[in-house]
Scaffold this active site. Structure first.
Site, mmCIF file in Angstrom:
data_model
loop_
_atom_site.group_PDB
_atom_site.id
_atom_site.type_symbol
_atom_site.label_atom_id
_atom_site.label_comp_id
_atom_site.label_asym_id
_atom_site.label_seq_id
_atom_site.Cartn_x
_atom_site.Cartn_y
_atom_site.Cartn_z
ATOM 1 N N LYS A 54 0.841 -1.211 0.000
ATOM 2 C CA LYS A 54 0.000 0.000 0.000
ATOM 3 C C LYS A 54 0.874 1.260 0.000
ATOM 4 O O LYS A 54 0.616 2.195 -0.740
ATOM 5 C CB LYS A 54 -0.927 0.013 1.233
ATOM 6 C CG LYS A 54 -1.897 -1.158 1.288
ATOM 7 C CD LYS A 54 -2.851 -1.063 2.473
ATOM 8 C CE LYS A 54 -2.211 -1.174 3.839
ATOM 9 N NZ LYS A 54 -1.670 -2.520 4.156
ATOM 10 N N ARG A 129 -9.452 0.857 8.890
ATOM 11 C CA ARG A 129 -9.008 -0.491 9.183
ATOM 12 C C ARG A 129 -10.041 -1.272 9.975
ATOM 13 O O ARG A 129 -9.850 -2.450 10.246
ATOM 14 C CB ARG A 129 -7.755 -0.372 10.032
ATOM 15 C CG ARG A 129 -6.604 -1.251 9.679
ATOM 16 C CD ARG A 129 -5.493 -0.777 10.576
ATOM 17 N NE ARG A 129 -4.307 -1.520 10.505
ATOM 18 C CZ ARG A 129 -3.226 -1.164 9.820
ATOM 19 N NH1 ARG A 129 -3.235 -0.104 9.064
ATOM 20 N NH2 ARG A 129 -2.140 -1.871 9.905
ATOM 21 N N ARG A 169 11.715 -7.148 5.711
ATOM 22 C CA ARG A 169 11.761 -5.681 5.520
ATOM 23 C C ARG A 169 12.752 -5.021 6.473
ATOM 24 O O ARG A 169 12.778 -5.303 7.669
ATOM 25 C CB ARG A 169 10.355 -5.116 5.756
ATOM 26 C CG ARG A 169 10.265 -3.618 5.558
ATOM 27 C CD ARG A 169 8.861 -3.176 5.288
ATOM 28 N NE ARG A 169 7.943 -3.389 6.402
ATOM 29 C CZ ARG A 169 6.637 -3.129 6.333
ATOM 30 N NH1 ARG A 169 6.108 -2.679 5.213
ATOM 31 N NH2 ARG A 169 5.869 -3.344 7.387
ATOM 32 N N ARG A 202 11.351 -2.858 11.885
ATOM 33 C CA ARG A 202 10.214 -2.468 12.733
ATOM 34 C C ARG A 202 9.942 -3.563 13.751
ATOM 35 O O ARG A 202 9.992 -4.744 13.420
ATOM 36 C CB ARG A 202 8.965 -2.260 11.861
ATOM 37 C CG ARG A 202 8.754 -0.834 11.438
ATOM 38 C CD ARG A 202 7.671 -0.702 10.392
ATOM 39 N NE ARG A 202 6.385 -1.280 10.777
ATOM 40 C CZ ARG A 202 5.292 -1.202 10.043
ATOM 41 N NH1 ARG A 202 5.313 -0.566 8.881
ATOM 42 N NH2 ARG A 202 4.162 -1.739 10.443
ATOM 43 N N ARG A 213 -0.991 -9.673 13.192
ATOM 44 C CA ARG A 213 -1.464 -8.605 12.297
ATOM 45 C C ARG A 213 -2.404 -9.166 11.231
ATOM 46 O O ARG A 213 -3.422 -8.556 10.899
ATOM 47 C CB ARG A 213 -0.261 -7.906 11.644
ATOM 48 C CG ARG A 213 0.474 -7.023 12.631
ATOM 49 C CD ARG A 213 1.884 -6.732 12.188
ATOM 50 N NE ARG A 213 1.985 -5.824 11.072
ATOM 51 C CZ ARG A 213 3.124 -5.561 10.413
ATOM 52 N NH1 ARG A 213 4.250 -6.154 10.779
ATOM 53 N NH2 ARG A 213 3.132 -4.710 9.420
HETATM 54 P P1 ADP Z 1 0.833 -2.557 8.387
HETATM 55 O O1 ADP Z 1 -0.259 -2.153 7.439
HETATM 56 O O2 ADP Z 1 2.016 -3.055 7.655
HETATM 57 O O3 ADP Z 1 0.369 -3.479 9.482
HETATM 58 P P2 ADP Z 1 1.035 0.202 9.344
HETATM 59 O O4 ADP Z 1 2.316 0.931 9.203
HETATM 60 O O5 ADP Z 1 -0.101 0.594 8.462
HETATM 61 O O6 ADP Z 1 1.408 -1.330 9.193
HETATM 62 O O7 ADP Z 1 0.513 0.306 10.858
HETATM 63 C C1 ADP Z 1 1.362 0.026 11.936
HETATM 64 C C2 ADP Z 1 0.533 -0.073 13.208
HETATM 65 O O8 ADP Z 1 -0.108 1.187 13.475
HETATM 66 C C3 ADP Z 1 -0.624 -1.062 13.151
HETATM 67 O O9 ADP Z 1 -0.215 -2.384 13.427
HETATM 68 C C4 ADP Z 1 -1.539 -0.496 14.254
HETATM 69 O O10 ADP Z 1 -1.048 -0.779 15.530
HETATM 70 C C5 ADP Z 1 -1.403 1.000 14.033
HETATM 71 N N1 ADP Z 1 -2.408 1.506 13.066
HETATM 72 C C6 ADP Z 1 -2.156 1.978 11.817
HETATM 73 N N2 ADP Z 1 -3.291 2.363 11.219
HETATM 74 C C7 ADP Z 1 -4.290 2.123 12.116
HETATM 75 C C8 ADP Z 1 -5.693 2.292 12.078
HETATM 76 N N3 ADP Z 1 -6.318 2.784 11.003
HETATM 77 N N4 ADP Z 1 -6.410 1.943 13.184
HETATM 78 C C9 ADP Z 1 -5.807 1.457 14.266
HETATM 79 N N5 ADP Z 1 -4.481 1.249 14.362
HETATM 80 C C10 ADP Z 1 -3.727 1.588 13.303
#
Ligand code: ADP
Length: 261
Positions: A54, A129, A169, A202, A213
């Site tokens: 994404k 999400r 990564r 990370r 996740r």
């Molecule tokens: P990925 O999509 O690879 O899991 P992101 O960088 O998008 O990782 O998100 C990292 C973390 O940030 C998520 O695992 C969550 O803890 C938090 N997060 C990100 N976006 C949201 C969201 N829309 N709602 C709740 N938590 C979020």
């Protein structure tokens, strides 16, 4: 409340200026500058499991249309590293991929959407999400003057490739370039090709966290995909090809949906 809002804004603005800088940058060699100019992009959602690409695709669209990428993961990480009130609340939760409460994330997004660089459109990456986040966003955009309807693109990649993408990564903390020890390693193991900085992983990019996740994705985020599929203006794109090939398909899907075809 004001204090909390301003601390949220602080992190958002710094991530925003990074996005705005990227938005003005010239297209990369593999970008898709020859297509996609004709439309006003409006609000674009990039949906899909962790590791589908994404963020990578958002950067391609951002360069093409000069609209910002709004990554809630990046905004939250910026809040954590700046030690804001939101960052303190989110830190433990994010450690291994659990979701930050909807109201905190929604408020952070509301503040970011109020920035003027979102007027022609924006790319949401990692948001919504959960279904409550999707309902909040729909209501928010419904009262936004002149806002085009949302178009949503769901990226799909097989589980085994997602696992390799996530666990392999590595990030450069200086220039933010992303490597993969299996698929796209740096020339010198552990160090950035561009600036020589030591690469970091990370905390949530381990296999154990990845399982959690993916579990959260299936139970909480998959219904969001169905929500936007049911609204129409929805496309599915396979993400296991060259960045440029995926981007070309995402862009033509957005163009098609914007033209009402
Ligand atoms: P990925 O999509 O690879 O899991 P992101 O960088 O998008 O990782 O998100 C990292 C973390 O940030 C998520 O695992 C969550 O803890 C938090 N997060 C990100 N976006 C949201 C969201 N829309 N709602 C709740 N938590 C979020």
């Amino acid at each position: 409340m004001v204090e909390q809002a301003s601390s949220l804004t602080g992190a958002s603005v710094s991530a925003c200026s990074e996005s705005a800088g990227g938005a003005l940058a010239q297209p990369t060699a593999h970008s898709v500058s020859s297509v996609g100019h004709a439309v006003t992009p409006g609000p674009i959602l990039l949906l899909g499991a962790p590791g589908v690409g994404k963020g990578t695709q958002a950067r391609e669209l951002m360069r093409l249309w000069a609209i910002p990428q709004i990554s809630t993961g990046d905004l939250l990480r910026a809040n954590v590293s700046q030690g804001t009130e939101l960052g303190l609340a989110a830190k433990e939760i994010m450690q291994c991929g659990n979701l930050v409460p909807d109201d905190l994330v929604n408020r952070m997004v509301a503040i970011r959407l109020a920035q003027p660089d979102t007027l022609n459109g924006f790319i949401l990456d990692g948001f919504p999400r959960t279904l409550p986040q999707a309902h909040w966003l729909d209501a928010e955009l419904a009262v936004r003057p002149g806002a085009l309807p949302i178009v949503a693109v769901s990226l799909q990649v097989d589980y085994n490739l997602l696992l390799r993408r996530i666990t392999g990564r590595r990030n450069c903390p200086v220039c933010q370039r992303i490597y993969n020890v299996f698929l796209q390693p740096p020339q010198r193991d552990g160090f950035c090709d561009v600036d020589g900085a030591a690469l970091v992983q990370r905390a949530d990019d381990t296999e154990t966290c990845f399982q959690g996740r993916i579990g959260n994705y299936q139970s909480l985020t998959a219904p969001v995909i169905e929500h936007y599929r049911a609204q129409g203006r929805f496309a599915e794109v396979h993400g296991d090809r060259e960045v440029a090939a995926v981007a070309a398909e995402v862009i033509s899907a957005v163009e098609r949906m914007r033209s009402g075809a």
